[in-house]
Each structure stands twice: as structure tokens, then as C-alpha cells.
Design a protein around this motif. Structure first.
Motif, PDB file in Angstrom:
ATOM      1  N   PRO A  16       0.895  -1.241  -0.071  1.00  0.00           N
ATOM      2  CA  PRO A  16       0.028   0.018  -0.040  1.00  0.00           C
ATOM      3  C   PRO A  16       0.701   1.355   0.164  1.00  0.00           C
ATOM      4  CG  PRO A  16      -0.611  -1.633   1.626  1.00  0.00           C
ATOM      5  CD  PRO A  16       0.622  -2.141   1.270  1.00  0.00           C
ATOM      6  N   ALA A  17       0.593   2.316  -0.861  1.00  0.00           N
ATOM      7  CA  ALA A  17       1.131   3.507  -0.795  1.00  0.00           C
ATOM      8  C   ALA A  17       1.513   3.999   0.455  1.00  0.00           C
ATOM      9  CB  ALA A  17       0.552   4.562  -1.860  1.00  0.00           C
ATOM     10  N   SER A  18       0.666   3.977   1.413  1.00  0.00           N
ATOM     11  CA  SER A  18       0.952   4.695   2.781  1.00  0.00           C
ATOM     12  C   SER A  18       2.009   3.928   3.631  1.00  0.00           C
ATOM     13  CB  SER A  18      -0.331   4.746   3.445  1.00  0.00           C
ATOM     14  OG  SER A  18      -0.751   3.507   3.673  1.00  0.00           O
ATOM     15  N   HIS A  19       2.448   2.624   3.248  1.00  0.00           N
ATOM     16  CA  HIS A  19       3.462   1.755   3.855  1.00  0.00           C
ATOM     17  C   HIS A  19       4.722   1.650   3.037  1.00  0.00           C
ATOM     18  CE1 HIS A  19      -0.041   1.480   5.990  1.00  0.00           C
ATOM     19  NE2 HIS A  19       0.443   0.566   7.035  1.00  0.00           N
ATOM     20  N   ILE A  23       8.420   4.993  -1.567  1.00  0.00           N
ATOM     21  CA  ILE A  23       7.575   6.195  -2.207  1.00  0.00           C
ATOM     22  C   ILE A  23       8.201   7.475  -2.517  1.00  0.00           C
ATOM     23  CG2 ILE A  23       6.720   7.491   0.077  1.00  0.00           C
ATOM     24  CD1 ILE A  23       4.023   6.602  -2.445  1.00  0.00           C
ATOM     25  N   LYS A  24       9.327   7.604  -1.931  1.00  0.00           N
ATOM     26  CA  LYS A  24      10.172   9.015  -2.072  1.00  0.00           C
ATOM     27  C   LYS A  24      10.911   8.767  -3.355  1.00  0.00           C
ATOM     28  CE  LYS A  24      13.280  12.277  -0.154  1.00  0.00           C
ATOM     29  NZ  LYS A  24      14.309  12.534   1.231  1.00  0.00           N
ATOM     30  N   LEU A  25      11.429   7.501  -3.721  1.00  0.00           N
ATOM     31  CA  LEU A  25      12.004   7.213  -4.848  1.00  0.00           C
ATOM     32  C   LEU A  25      10.997   7.152  -5.946  1.00  0.00           C
ATOM     33  CD1 LEU A  25      14.341   6.313  -6.578  1.00  0.00           C
ATOM     34  CD2 LEU A  25      13.904   3.959  -6.019  1.00  0.00           C
ATOM     35  N   TYR A  26       9.723   6.691  -5.944  1.00  0.00           N
ATOM     36  CA  TYR A  26       8.877   6.828  -6.898  1.00  0.00           C
ATOM     37  C   TYR A  26       8.258   7.996  -7.068  1.00  0.00           C
ATOM     38  CZ  TYR A  26       9.248   1.824  -5.679  1.00  0.00           C
ATOM     39  OH  TYR A  26       9.774   0.484  -5.621  1.00  0.00           O
ATOM     40  N   ASP A  27       8.379   9.047  -6.380  1.00  0.00           N
ATOM     41  CA  ASP A  27       7.823  10.353  -6.708  1.00  0.00           C
ATOM     42  C   ASP A  27       8.946  11.147  -7.686  1.00  0.00           C
ATOM     43  OD1 ASP A  27       5.587  10.163  -5.135  1.00  0.00           O
ATOM     44  OD2 ASP A  27       6.531  11.179  -3.314  1.00  0.00           O
ATOM     45  N   MET A  28       9.933  10.696  -7.713  1.00  0.00           N
ATOM     46  CA  MET A  28      11.112  11.397  -8.383  1.00  0.00           C
ATOM     47  C   MET A  28      10.830  11.265 -10.161  1.00  0.00           C
ATOM     48  SD  MET A  28      14.534  10.542  -6.481  1.00  0.00           S
ATOM     49  CE  MET A  28      14.724  11.080  -4.956  1.00  0.00           C
ATOM     50  N   PRO A  29      10.681  12.222 -10.773  1.00  0.00           N
ATOM     51  CA  PRO A  29      10.215  12.176 -12.248  1.00  0.00           C
ATOM     52  C   PRO A  29      11.616  11.575 -13.142  1.00  0.00           C
ATOM     53  CG  PRO A  29      10.628  14.329 -11.589  1.00  0.00           C
ATOM     54  CD  PRO A  29      10.738  13.755 -10.529  1.00  0.00           C
ATOM     55  N   GLY A  30      12.722  11.610 -12.522  1.00  0.00           N
ATOM     56  CA  GLY A  30      13.823  10.930 -13.355  1.00  0.00           C
ATOM     57  C   GLY A  30      13.708   9.526 -13.252  1.00  0.00           C
TER      58      GLY A  30
END
Length: 175
Positions: A16-19, A23-30
Motif C-alpha cells: 500500500p502506498a501509505s506503507h 515512495i520518495k524514490l517513486y515520486d522522482m520524475p527522473g
């Protein structure tokens, strides 16, 4: 032969996204663009691998089919590649009998690029595969999301296409 999973989330158990600690890596556009590139390359290879064309060669075929007679420097500019890379690729495609270069009336040293009949035949064989690649790459997106993605990628790269015109007034709704 077992193929690598090219889906967007290859983990065995979805987190789950909340866990998800990543998530920080997956938020990076690169990171996402690199993963997207890997996904597109795997989709391309699965569809075009047997034809012997690389994605770069296909881009050259597409460009020359759109505008035959471009000089190598013009082709390089259109593809946003350096001239040496394009020159080497064109020489290889010429050696394989797909392209031919002719003296240019525009400049003494320039060579214009044309497809040979063998090149046109290969391109015609590739066209339906190109369409399938586009469909497969975008299949997880709704039609309006596909348009938004293409608009935003074009805007990010400063490229005009059907979805984005850099000099036109933009409607900020949805894009």
C-alpha cells in the motif's frame, strides 16, 4: 525462456502506498522516466526484435519516411541527436541496403538521405508493429490520460506535436 516482468510494479506483493518505504524514490520524475524508458524498450524489443531494427534505427526510418532528401545534419537536428551518431547509423543502414545518400544541391559537402526500395519494404513491414507498440505502451491509461501524458511529455521536452504546440496559448485544464 523466462521474460522479465515489464509491468509498472513488478513486486510479488503490492505494498500500500501509505506503507511503501520507496515512495520518495517513486515520486522522482527522473526515476519514473527511466523506468518508463525501460518499459518502452522492453515493449519495443518484444514487438520488433525479430525484424532486426533498433529503436534508434526506427526513428531514422520514420524521419526519412516523413521527409526524404534531408541532409544528415538536418536529420540529426530533427532527431535531436549529434551528427556523428546519425552519420554512423546512416552509413550502417546504407551498407544494409536500406538507405542511400546522394549529393545535395543545397551544399557541396552535404549528402541527402533516401530510402531504397528494400528500405521502404522493411518500413512497411514495421509500420503495424509501431502501432502495436504505441497501443501496448499506453494501454494502462484512459484515452484522456494518454493525451495528457503526450501533451506533458511534449511540453517538458519543448517539442511540438498534435497534443502540444509550444507557441500556442495553452488551456491549463487537464494538462
Amino acid at each position: 525462456m523466462k521474460h522479465k516482468d515489464t509491468s509498472h510494479n513488478a513486486a510479488a506483493e503490492p505494498v500500500p502506498a501509505s506503507h511503501d518505504p520507496f515512495i520518495k524514490l517513486y515520486d522522482m520524475p527522473g526515476y519514473l522516466l527511466r523506468r518508463g524508458g525501460q518499459f518502452i524498450n522492453a515493449t519495443f524489443d518484444a514487438e520488433m526484435g525479430k525484424m532486426g531494427l533498433t529503436a534508434s534505427q526506427l526513428a531514422a526510418f520514420l524521419a526519412v519516411s516523413i521527409q526524404e532528401g534531408m541532409e544528415q545534419r538536418e536529420l540529426a537536428a530533427r532527431l535531436n541527436w549529434d551528427e556523428a551518431t546519425v552519420g554512423g547509423m546512416v552509413r550502417r543502414l546504407e551498407a544494409q541496403g536500406y538507405f542511400e545518400r546522394r549529393s545535395s544541391p543545397k551544399s557541396k559537402r552535404g549528402l541527402q538521405i533516401y530510402m531504397t526500395p528494400k528500405g521502404r519494404e522493411l518500413y512497411q513491414q514495421a509500420e503495424p508493429h509501431v502501432t502495436r507498440i504505441q497501443v501496448n505502451v499506453l494501454k494502462n491509461l484512459a484515452p484522456d490520460e494518454q493525451k495528457t501524458l503526450l501533451c506533458l511529455l511534449s511540453k517538458m521536452m519543448g517539442e511540438n506535436n498534435s497534443y502540444y504546440q509550444k507557441d500556442a496559448p495553452q488551456n491549463d485544464k487537464g494538462a
